[in-house]
Design a protein around this motif. Structure first.
Motif, PDB file in Angstrom:
ATOM      1  N   UNK A  32      15.303  52.745  18.556  1.00 35.95           N
ATOM      2  CA  UNK A  32      15.194  53.153  16.913  1.00 35.95           C
ATOM      3  C   UNK A  32      14.319  54.447  16.925  1.00 35.95           C
ATOM      4  N   UNK A  33      12.914  54.627  17.518  1.00 37.29           N
ATOM      5  CA  UNK A  33      12.244  55.281  17.369  1.00 37.29           C
ATOM      6  C   UNK A  33      12.645  56.671  17.791  1.00 37.29           C
ATOM      7  N   UNK A  34      13.062  56.772  19.274  1.00 36.40           N
ATOM      8  CA  UNK A  34      13.592  57.925  19.875  1.00 36.40           C
ATOM      9  C   UNK A  34      14.661  58.368  19.042  1.00 36.40           C
ATOM     10  N   UNK A  35      15.858  57.607  18.625  1.00 38.94           N
ATOM     11  CA  UNK A  35      17.079  58.279  17.960  1.00 38.94           C
ATOM     12  C   UNK A  35      16.596  58.997  16.499  1.00 38.94           C
ATOM     13  N   UNK A  36      15.780  57.972  15.794  1.00 37.53           N
ATOM     14  CA  UNK A  36      15.256  58.633  14.383  1.00 37.53           C
ATOM     15  C   UNK A  36      14.510  59.976  14.471  1.00 37.53           C
ATOM     16  N   UNK A  37      13.435  60.274  15.565  1.00 36.00           N
ATOM     17  CA  UNK A  37      12.827  61.244  15.844  1.00 36.00           C
ATOM     18  C   UNK A  37      13.967  62.483  16.233  1.00 36.00           C
ATOM     19  N   UNK A  38      14.829  62.027  17.169  1.00 38.33           N
ATOM     20  CA  UNK A  38      16.000  63.065  17.693  1.00 38.33           C
ATOM     21  C   UNK A  38      16.585  63.664  16.151  1.00 38.33           C
TER      22      UNK A  38
END
Length: 212
Positions: A128-134
């Motif tokens: 979730x963190x990686x995708x939203x920061x992407x």
């Protein structure tokens, strides 16, 4: 024996990390030095600051998957992260990709501040963190590349288990209303306090240990 996941935790939640990393890498690949001062959807952070934060998060997640524990003391910043945050992000994302595709991490227990957490839950939170920061990075660079539908749909299933609608301040802004016809990428961004249709609205910056 691994710790059970929270009630209602989707069995596939931990399988979202690999596609999240791939999506984020696609957003970072074309970053130029001139873009590092651009604003991002994360309040008070420019692109350089966001990349440094995201890189530190990637390193912490990889540490957890590789060693079974995550330390709370921040590591000393390396020269690559300071000099070229986009390259550092790509390098650390590659290291995390290796860690999350190695056998066994789904069944392991990871210790965070003395508290055990199922590896599948940590992987889902990391996804979730990686995708939203992407998504944030893509917006800052003017790409506006949505999170792939299947990935966003999977993340929407676990997001309410990780980020409550109430009591989320100051880690996240309140959810944003989007049309009922909005796609899963816009729905996910809106749930996490981002306004998909307005690049000037900024979400409250989340922290590395926020589970976002």
């Amino acid at each position: 024996m691994s710790q059970p996941a929270p009630a209602a935790w989707p069995a596939e939640g931990g399988q979202l990390l690999e596609p999240s990393i791939s999506y984020a890498l696609g957003a970072v690949v074309a970053i130029t030095p001139e873009q590092l001062s651009r604003r991002t959807p994360c309040r008070d952070w420019d692109l350089r600051m966001l990349l440094r934060h995201a890189s530190e998060s990637l390193a912490a997640i990889a540490e957890g998957l590789e060693t079974g524990r995550v330390g709370l003391d921040p590591a000393a910043e390396d020269s690559d992260l300071a000099a070229d945050p986009a390259r550092a992000f790509r390098d650390r994302a590659g290291q995390l990709l290796d860690a999350c595709t190695s056998p066994g991490h789904q069944g392991q227990v990871i210790e965070i501040a003395g508290c055990p957490l199922a590896g599948s839950v940590m992987a889902g939170a990391a996804a979730l963190e990686v995708a939203v920061h992407g998504w944030d990075i893509s917006r800052a660079c003017g790409q506006r590349q949505p999170i792939p539908p299947a990935l966003a749909t999977g993340l929407l299933a676990i997001a309410p288990l990780l980020v409550p609608r109430a009591g989320r301040h100051p880690l996240f802004a309140a959810p944003v209303t989007v049309p009922a016809t909005a796609g899963p990428s816009d729905q996910l961004a809106a749930f996490l306090g981002r306004a998909p249709g307005n690049s000037t609205r900024q979400a409250t910056t989340d922290r590395p240990d926020s589970g976002s």
